[in-house]
Enzyme design. Structure first.
Site, short mmCIF file in Angstrom:
data_model
loop_
_atom_site.label_atom_id
_atom_site.label_comp_id
_atom_site.label_asym_id
_atom_site.label_seq_id
_atom_site.Cartn_x
_atom_site.Cartn_y
_atom_site.Cartn_z
N GLY A 87 10.70 23.45 -37.95
CA GLY A 87 11.57 22.30 -38.12
C GLY A 87 10.95 20.97 -37.75
O GLY A 87 11.56 19.93 -37.93
N HIS A 88 9.74 20.97 -37.21
CA HIS A 88 9.10 19.70 -36.86
C HIS A 88 8.22 19.28 -38.03
O HIS A 88 7.04 19.60 -38.10
CB HIS A 88 8.28 19.83 -35.57
CG HIS A 88 8.00 18.50 -34.93
ND1 HIS A 88 6.81 17.87 -35.02
CD2 HIS A 88 8.80 17.67 -34.21
CE1 HIS A 88 6.85 16.72 -34.36
NE2 HIS A 88 8.05 16.57 -33.87
N TYR A 89 8.83 18.57 -38.95
CA TYR A 89 8.22 18.13 -40.20
C TYR A 89 7.78 19.31 -41.07
O TYR A 89 6.58 19.55 -41.26
CB TYR A 89 7.05 17.17 -39.95
CG TYR A 89 7.46 15.96 -39.19
CD1 TYR A 89 8.30 15.01 -39.74
CD2 TYR A 89 7.02 15.77 -37.87
CE1 TYR A 89 8.70 13.90 -39.03
CE2 TYR A 89 7.42 14.65 -37.16
CZ TYR A 89 8.26 13.73 -37.74
OH TYR A 89 8.65 12.64 -37.02
N ILE A 125 3.20 18.65 -37.52
CA ILE A 125 2.39 17.96 -36.52
C ILE A 125 2.90 18.37 -35.14
O ILE A 125 4.08 18.69 -34.97
CB ILE A 125 2.38 16.43 -36.67
CG1 ILE A 125 3.77 15.84 -36.47
CG2 ILE A 125 1.81 16.02 -38.00
CD1 ILE A 125 3.79 14.33 -36.38
#
Length: 125
Positions: free
Chosen positions: A34-36, A41
């Site tokens: 879920g982090h980009y 990154i």
């Protein structure tokens, strides 16, 4: 102590007031979920925690206990990607009642971030 770090902190050099540490960012680290999506990154908060964990390791090697009291400054210069190895060069400076940790983070020749954290001596109940 809870930490978002999945990778171990490796100390390669240390003196009483300085250290060089590193960690390799695991591409399978659940922090990437879920982090980009499609362009993962490593979160900046994890880099700050890497410096904190490194500072605690240095303090323990110097027979000190320190407690984080604040983030004085953070400046991100370049993203960290899955599989990158991050190196931190730390300097601890004594100040009234505690310490300041100044760190520069890099990945090879790439400047990633600068971080300054404040600590007090020992732990208070």
């Amino acid at each position: 102590m809870a930490t978002p770090l999945a990778a171990p902190v490796v100390v390669s050099e240390h003196g009483e007031h300085h250290a060089v540490t590193s960690m390799t960012v695991d591409p399978a680290d659940p922090i990437f979920a879920g982090h980009y999506p499609d362009f993962p990154i490593y979160p900046g908060v994890c880099l700050v925690e890497f410096v904190n964990a490194s500072a605690h390791a240095l303090a323990l090697m110097s027979s000190r206990e320190v407690e984080l009291t604040g983030v004085e400054s953070v400046r991100f210069h370049h993203p960290v990607f899955p599989g990158d190895t991050v190196t931190a060069r730390l300097d601890l400076a004594e100040r009234a009642g505690g310490w300041r940790c100044s760190a520069t983070l890099s990945n090879g020749d790439i400047d990633i971030a600068t971080v300054r954290l404040a600590y007090r001596n020992g732990t208070e109940e």
